[in-house]
Write a protein that holds these residues in place. Sequence first.
Motif, PDB file in Angstrom:
ATOM      1  N   SER A 287       0.830  -1.208   0.000  1.00  0.00           N
ATOM      2  CA  SER A 287       0.000   0.000   0.000  1.00  0.00           C
ATOM      3  C   SER A 287       0.863   1.256   0.000  1.00  0.00           C
ATOM      4  CB  SER A 287      -0.927  -0.021   1.216  1.00  0.00           C
ATOM      5  OG  SER A 287      -1.692   1.146   1.264  1.00  0.00           O
ATOM      6  N   PHE A 288       1.916   1.254   0.793  1.00  0.00           N
ATOM      7  CA  PHE A 288       2.819   2.409   0.843  1.00  0.00           C
ATOM      8  C   PHE A 288       3.445   2.674  -0.518  1.00  0.00           C
ATOM      9  CE2 PHE A 288       7.280   3.775   1.191  1.00  0.00           C
ATOM     10  CZ  PHE A 288       7.070   5.086   1.589  1.00  0.00           C
ATOM     11  N   ILE A 289       3.980   1.645  -1.131  1.00  0.00           N
ATOM     12  CA  ILE A 289       4.641   1.810  -2.428  1.00  0.00           C
ATOM     13  C   ILE A 289       3.642   2.315  -3.467  1.00  0.00           C
ATOM     14  CG2 ILE A 289       5.783   0.586  -4.320  1.00  0.00           C
ATOM     15  CD1 ILE A 289       7.036  -1.239  -2.102  1.00  0.00           C
TER      16      ILE A 289
ATOM     17  N   ASN B 180      11.755   7.341  -8.495  1.00  0.00           N
ATOM     18  CA  ASN B 180      12.770   6.410  -8.992  1.00  0.00           C
ATOM     19  C   ASN B 180      13.181   5.428  -7.899  1.00  0.00           C
ATOM     20  OD1 ASN B 180      12.809   7.472 -11.573  1.00  0.00           O
ATOM     21  ND2 ASN B 180      14.511   8.845 -11.155  1.00  0.00           N
ATOM     22  N   VAL B 181      13.355   5.931  -6.687  1.00  0.00           N
ATOM     23  CA  VAL B 181      13.705   5.053  -5.567  1.00  0.00           C
ATOM     24  C   VAL B 181      12.552   4.097  -5.270  1.00  0.00           C
ATOM     25  CG1 VAL B 181      14.304   4.955  -3.118  1.00  0.00           C
ATOM     26  CG2 VAL B 181      15.318   6.713  -4.561  1.00  0.00           C
ATOM     27  N   LEU B 182      11.326   4.625  -5.239  1.00  0.00           N
ATOM     28  CA  LEU B 182      10.165   3.760  -4.983  1.00  0.00           C
ATOM     29  C   LEU B 182       9.999   2.706  -6.079  1.00  0.00           C
ATOM     30  CD1 LEU B 182       7.322   6.031  -3.557  1.00  0.00           C
ATOM     31  CD2 LEU B 182       8.321   4.011  -2.501  1.00  0.00           C
TER      32      LEU B 182
ATOM     33  N   LYS C   1       9.954  -1.147  -5.495  1.00  0.00           N
ATOM     34  CA  LYS C   1       8.846  -1.934  -6.053  1.00  0.00           C
ATOM     35  C   LYS C   1       9.384  -3.142  -6.824  1.00  0.00           C
ATOM     36  CE  LYS C   1       5.543  -1.536  -9.695  1.00  0.00           C
ATOM     37  NZ  LYS C   1       5.016  -0.713 -10.745  1.00  0.00           N
ATOM     38  N   ASP C   2      10.385  -2.921  -7.650  1.00  0.00           N
ATOM     39  CA  ASP C   2      10.983  -4.024  -8.400  1.00  0.00           C
ATOM     40  C   ASP C   2      11.670  -5.016  -7.471  1.00  0.00           C
ATOM     41  OD1 ASP C   2      10.093  -2.834 -10.721  1.00  0.00           O
ATOM     42  OD2 ASP C   2      12.031  -1.950 -11.231  1.00  0.00           O
TER      43      ASP C   2
ATOM     44  N   ILE D 111      11.764  -0.302   3.171  1.00  0.00           N
ATOM     45  CA  ILE D 111      10.647   0.645   3.146  1.00  0.00           C
ATOM     46  C   ILE D 111      10.773   1.619   4.308  1.00  0.00           C
ATOM     47  CG2 ILE D 111       8.138   0.833   3.457  1.00  0.00           C
ATOM     48  CD1 ILE D 111       7.924  -1.777   1.801  1.00  0.00           C
ATOM     49  N   GLN D 112      11.085   1.098   5.465  1.00  0.00           N
ATOM     50  CA  GLN D 112      11.244   1.916   6.663  1.00  0.00           C
ATOM     51  C   GLN D 112      12.330   2.978   6.461  1.00  0.00           C
ATOM     52  OE1 GLN D 112      13.053   0.601  10.676  1.00  0.00           O
ATOM     53  NE2 GLN D 112      10.982  -0.280  10.640  1.00  0.00           N
ATOM     54  N   ASP D 113      13.465   2.580   5.956  1.00  0.00           N
ATOM     55  CA  ASP D 113      14.579   3.505   5.732  1.00  0.00           C
ATOM     56  C   ASP D 113      14.216   4.594   4.724  1.00  0.00           C
ATOM     57  OD1 ASP D 113      16.103   2.061   7.524  1.00  0.00           O
ATOM     58  OD2 ASP D 113      17.262   1.014   5.979  1.00  0.00           O
ATOM     59  N   PHE D 114      13.591   4.189   3.622  1.00  0.00           N
ATOM     60  CA  PHE D 114      13.212   5.167   2.596  1.00  0.00           C
ATOM     61  C   PHE D 114      12.215   6.172   3.166  1.00  0.00           C
ATOM     62  CE2 PHE D 114      10.173   6.530  -0.674  1.00  0.00           C
ATOM     63  CZ  PHE D 114      11.022   7.348  -1.403  1.00  0.00           C
TER      64      PHE D 114
END
Length: 177
Positions: free
Chosen positions: A41-43, A85-87, A91-92, A151-154
């Motif tokens: 959901s976050f991504i 781009n990071v997300l 995601k990939d 995810i947490q770090d980003f």
Amino acid sequence: MKKLIYPVLGLALMFSVQSCMDNYKAKYLNEKTLTDDAGISFIKNGLEGGMTEIAASKIALKNSQNPQVISLAQMMITDHSKANNVLDSIKDDKMLTEKDTISGEHKELLDSLQTKTGAAFDKAYVAMMIDGHKEAIDLFKDASDNKNQTIQDFARQALPTIEKHLEMAKDLNASLK
């Protein structure tokens, strides 16, 4: 015949237990991706929000004459492109295959922006940036406690930039009145 019933019943029991375990795994471990539902959901929401703000900011570059609005729009395009781009790479990495789209609600907001110009556009665009960044802050704060470390770090790294964007949009909004 009696000797054959026990092995057949054993196999049937084994298959039924296995099928129950598959449902359990699908519900609690999401085997198709490498993250939980909150991470997915976050991504998804992060990418959609970023794409919407980039699209709105491109409209701002065309429809606004205010140098401050244009400057904010350019910063939004640059910063949200980097974040997306990071997300996308997360995601990939997490093996998500959903296509990135902008929701109908966001498309309506973008369509309404297209029709505005001048001061009315500037106010609508800045209001959209304020609302979008408030939502993004909530989304990223929630994700900063995600079970997935990437995810947490980003989320934690991106949060100060989003908060800065919100403050800049609020300051610009105050000067537009």
